[in-house]
Design a protein around this motif. Structure first.
Motif, PDB file in Angstrom:
ATOM      1  N   VAL A   1      60.663  27.314  43.771  1.00  0.00           N
ATOM      2  CA  VAL A   1      61.222  25.980  43.538  1.00  0.00           C
ATOM      3  C   VAL A   1      61.021  25.101  44.776  1.00  0.00           C
ATOM      4  CG1 VAL A   1      63.335  24.653  43.127  1.00  0.00           C
ATOM      5  CG2 VAL A   1      62.892  26.724  41.804  1.00  0.00           C
ATOM      6  N   ARG A   2      61.287  25.620  45.959  1.00  0.00           N
ATOM      7  CA  ARG A   2      61.153  24.812  47.185  1.00  0.00           C
ATOM      8  C   ARG A   2      59.700  24.532  47.549  1.00  0.00           C
ATOM      9  NH1 ARG A   2      65.375  22.070  47.217  1.00  0.00           N
ATOM     10  NH2 ARG A   2      67.252  22.783  48.285  1.00  0.00           N
ATOM     11  N   ASN A   3      58.836  25.525  47.435  1.00  0.00           N
ATOM     12  CA  ASN A   3      57.455  25.383  47.918  1.00  0.00           C
ATOM     13  C   ASN A   3      56.434  25.081  46.837  1.00  0.00           C
ATOM     14  OD1 ASN A   3      58.450  26.139  50.432  1.00  0.00           O
ATOM     15  ND2 ASN A   3      57.888  28.274  50.178  1.00  0.00           N
ATOM     16  N   GLY A   4      56.786  25.359  45.575  1.00  0.00           N
ATOM     17  CA  GLY A   4      55.811  25.250  44.510  1.00  0.00           C
ATOM     18  C   GLY A   4      54.952  26.504  44.485  1.00  0.00           C
ATOM     19  N   LYS A   5      54.137  26.619  43.436  1.00  0.00           N
ATOM     20  CA  LYS A   5      53.237  27.773  43.318  1.00  0.00           C
ATOM     21  C   LYS A   5      52.135  27.385  42.351  1.00  0.00           C
ATOM     22  CE  LYS A   5      53.116  32.678  42.144  1.00  0.00           C
ATOM     23  NZ  LYS A   5      53.836  33.827  41.576  1.00  0.00           N
ATOM     24  N   GLY A   6      50.894  27.571  42.751  1.00  0.00           N
ATOM     25  CA  GLY A   6      49.785  27.203  41.861  1.00  0.00           C
ATOM     26  C   GLY A   6      49.897  25.763  41.408  1.00  0.00           C
ATOM     27  N   ARG A   7      49.948  25.543  40.113  1.00  0.00           N
ATOM     28  CA  ARG A   7      50.025  24.178  39.568  1.00  0.00           C
ATOM     29  C   ARG A   7      51.457  23.653  39.524  1.00  0.00           C
ATOM     30  NH1 ARG A   7      48.479  24.949  34.093  1.00  0.00           N
ATOM     31  NH2 ARG A   7      49.037  27.101  34.509  1.00  0.00           N
ATOM     32  N   MET A   8      52.434  24.492  39.933  1.00  0.00           N
ATOM     33  CA  MET A   8      53.825  24.023  39.936  1.00  0.00           C
ATOM     34  C   MET A   8      54.152  23.325  41.254  1.00  0.00           C
ATOM     35  SD  MET A   8      57.341  26.124  39.399  1.00  0.00           S
ATOM     36  CE  MET A   8      58.817  25.598  40.292  1.00  0.00           C
ATOM     37  N   PRO A   9      54.693  22.087  41.173  1.00  0.00           N
ATOM     38  CA  PRO A   9      55.044  21.359  42.397  1.00  0.00           C
ATOM     39  C   PRO A   9      56.297  21.937  43.042  1.00  0.00           C
ATOM     40  CG  PRO A   9      55.811  20.126  40.476  1.00  0.00           C
ATOM     41  CD  PRO A   9      55.043  21.326  39.953  1.00  0.00           C
ATOM     42  N   GLY A  10      56.465  21.743  44.351  1.00  0.00           N
ATOM     43  CA  GLY A  10      57.688  22.151  45.028  1.00  0.00           C
ATOM     44  C   GLY A  10      58.737  21.042  44.945  1.00  0.00           C
ATOM     45  N   PHE A  11      59.990  21.419  45.119  1.00  0.00           N
ATOM     46  CA  PHE A  11      61.099  20.465  45.085  1.00  0.00           C
ATOM     47  C   PHE A  11      61.859  20.581  46.398  1.00  0.00           C
ATOM     48  CE2 PHE A  11      59.982  21.598  40.813  1.00  0.00           C
ATOM     49  CZ  PHE A  11      60.188  20.465  40.034  1.00  0.00           C
ATOM     50  N   ASP A  12      61.790  19.526  47.238  1.00  0.00           N
ATOM     51  CA  ASP A  12      62.507  19.587  48.518  1.00  0.00           C
ATOM     52  C   ASP A  12      63.978  19.188  48.322  1.00  0.00           C
ATOM     53  OD1 ASP A  12      62.656  16.833  48.392  1.00  0.00           O
ATOM     54  OD2 ASP A  12      61.055  16.518  49.859  1.00  0.00           O
ATOM     55  N   GLU A  13      64.728  19.145  49.429  1.00  0.00           N
ATOM     56  CA  GLU A  13      66.165  18.893  49.339  1.00  0.00           C
ATOM     57  C   GLU A  13      66.502  17.487  48.868  1.00  0.00           C
ATOM     58  OE1 GLU A  13      68.458  20.261  52.615  1.00  0.00           O
ATOM     59  OE2 GLU A  13      67.606  22.285  52.518  1.00  0.00           O
ATOM     60  N   ASN A  14      65.536  16.563  48.953  1.00  0.00           N
ATOM     61  CA  ASN A  14      65.774  15.213  48.437  1.00  0.00           C
ATOM     62  C   ASN A  14      65.710  15.216  46.913  1.00  0.00           C
ATOM     63  OD1 ASN A  14      65.963  13.922  50.991  1.00  0.00           O
ATOM     64  ND2 ASN A  14      63.737  14.121  51.178  1.00  0.00           N
ATOM     65  N   LYS A  15      64.929  16.125  46.349  1.00  0.00           N
ATOM     66  CA  LYS A  15      64.796  16.196  44.892  1.00  0.00           C
ATOM     67  C   LYS A  15      65.866  17.091  44.286  1.00  0.00           C
ATOM     68  CE  LYS A  15      59.867  15.203  44.737  1.00  0.00           C
ATOM     69  NZ  LYS A  15      58.593  15.851  45.094  1.00  0.00           N
ATOM     70  N   ILE A  16      66.109  18.255  44.909  1.00  0.00           N
ATOM     71  CA  ILE A  16      67.154  19.179  44.453  1.00  0.00           C
ATOM     72  C   ILE A  16      67.957  19.589  45.686  1.00  0.00           C
ATOM     73  CG2 ILE A  16      67.648  21.410  43.385  1.00  0.00           C
ATOM     74  CD1 ILE A  16      65.101  21.171  41.753  1.00  0.00           C
ATOM     75  N   SER A  17      69.215  19.137  45.745  1.00  0.00           N
ATOM     76  CA  SER A  17      70.060  19.438  46.910  1.00  0.00           C
ATOM     77  C   SER A  17      70.336  20.938  46.968  1.00  0.00           C
ATOM     78  CB  SER A  17      71.388  18.677  46.795  1.00  0.00           C
ATOM     79  OG  SER A  17      72.176  19.261  45.768  1.00  0.00           O
ATOM     80  N   PRO A  18      70.738  21.463  48.140  1.00  0.00           N
ATOM     81  CA  PRO A  18      71.051  22.898  48.236  1.00  0.00           C
ATOM     82  C   PRO A  18      72.090  23.332  47.199  1.00  0.00           C
ATOM     83  CG  PRO A  18      70.920  21.951  50.427  1.00  0.00           C
ATOM     84  CD  PRO A  18      70.805  20.801  49.454  1.00  0.00           C
ATOM     85  N   GLU A  19      73.107  22.491  46.963  1.00  0.00           N
ATOM     86  CA  GLU A  19      74.152  22.824  45.987  1.00  0.00           C
ATOM     87  C   GLU A  19      73.555  22.886  44.580  1.00  0.00           C
ATOM     88  OE1 GLU A  19      74.368  20.333  48.209  1.00  0.00           O
ATOM     89  OE2 GLU A  19      75.733  21.308  49.628  1.00  0.00           O
ATOM     90  N   ASP A  20      72.708  21.890  44.265  1.00  0.00           N
ATOM     91  CA  ASP A  20      72.083  21.874  42.938  1.00  0.00           C
ATOM     92  C   ASP A  20      71.130  23.043  42.754  1.00  0.00           C
ATOM     93  OD1 ASP A  20      73.459  19.698  41.992  1.00  0.00           O
ATOM     94  OD2 ASP A  20      71.837  18.258  42.295  1.00  0.00           O
TER      95      ASP A  20
END
Ligand code: HEC
Length: 114
Positions: free
Chosen positions: A79-98
């Motif tokens: 989720v944080r880094n992405g993998k292959g064709r999947m994009p990553g989601f940083d803390e601005n997109k998904i907070s640590p709590e979320d």
């Protein structure tokens, strides 16, 4: 202005590096218990960020998650880094709590290996 764009380019380059190759390494760094039991909130986070490619946890553009358990550190890292064709989601997109709530939801549909 020049400095600003240089900083931006360097920032994007760094983000690009993180998105490739570091997933396996981060899977260990991200291997700790899920810090939330808020499945309802996690389902909202999933609908907002993941459902387009993993509809209802099933196969879409991305693979099936429901009933396909992966280690929690692996899912956090993907989720944080992405993998292959999947994009990553940083803390601005998904907070640590979320992210923790999201993992509680993924666990509830059988996506976390125990
Ligand atoms: C743009 C489409 C897209 C979005 C949005 C997306 N995924 Fe993915 N996901 C993929 C693809 C494609 C793969 C397969 C990656 C590969 O193995 O190359 C994948 C793989 C996965 C895997 C399996 C990882 C593994 O170890 O093989 C999990 C778990 C996952 N996604 C969860 C999520 C979650 C949670 C979200 C929301 C935060 C999400 N995905 C958002 C496309 C997406």
């Amino acid at each position: 202005m020049r400095l600003v764009s240089l900083t931006l380019v360097l920032g994007l380059a760094a983000a690009g590096c993180g998105a490739k190759g570091e997933t396996a390494l981060d899977a260990e760094r991200y291997d700790y218990p899920i810090g939330s039991t808020d499945v309802a909130r996690g389902e909202e986070v999933f609908r907002a960020n993941c459902n387009g490619c993993h509809p209802g946890g099933e196969k879409g553009y991305g693979p099936t998650i429901a009933g396909h358990p992966e280690p929690v550190g692996e899912v956090r890292a993907v989720v944080r880094n992405g993998k292959g064709r999947m994009p990553g989601f940083d803390e601005n997109k998904i907070s640590p709590e979320d992210l923790e709530a999201l993992l509680a939801y993924v666990d509830s549909i059988g996506g976390i290996r125990h």
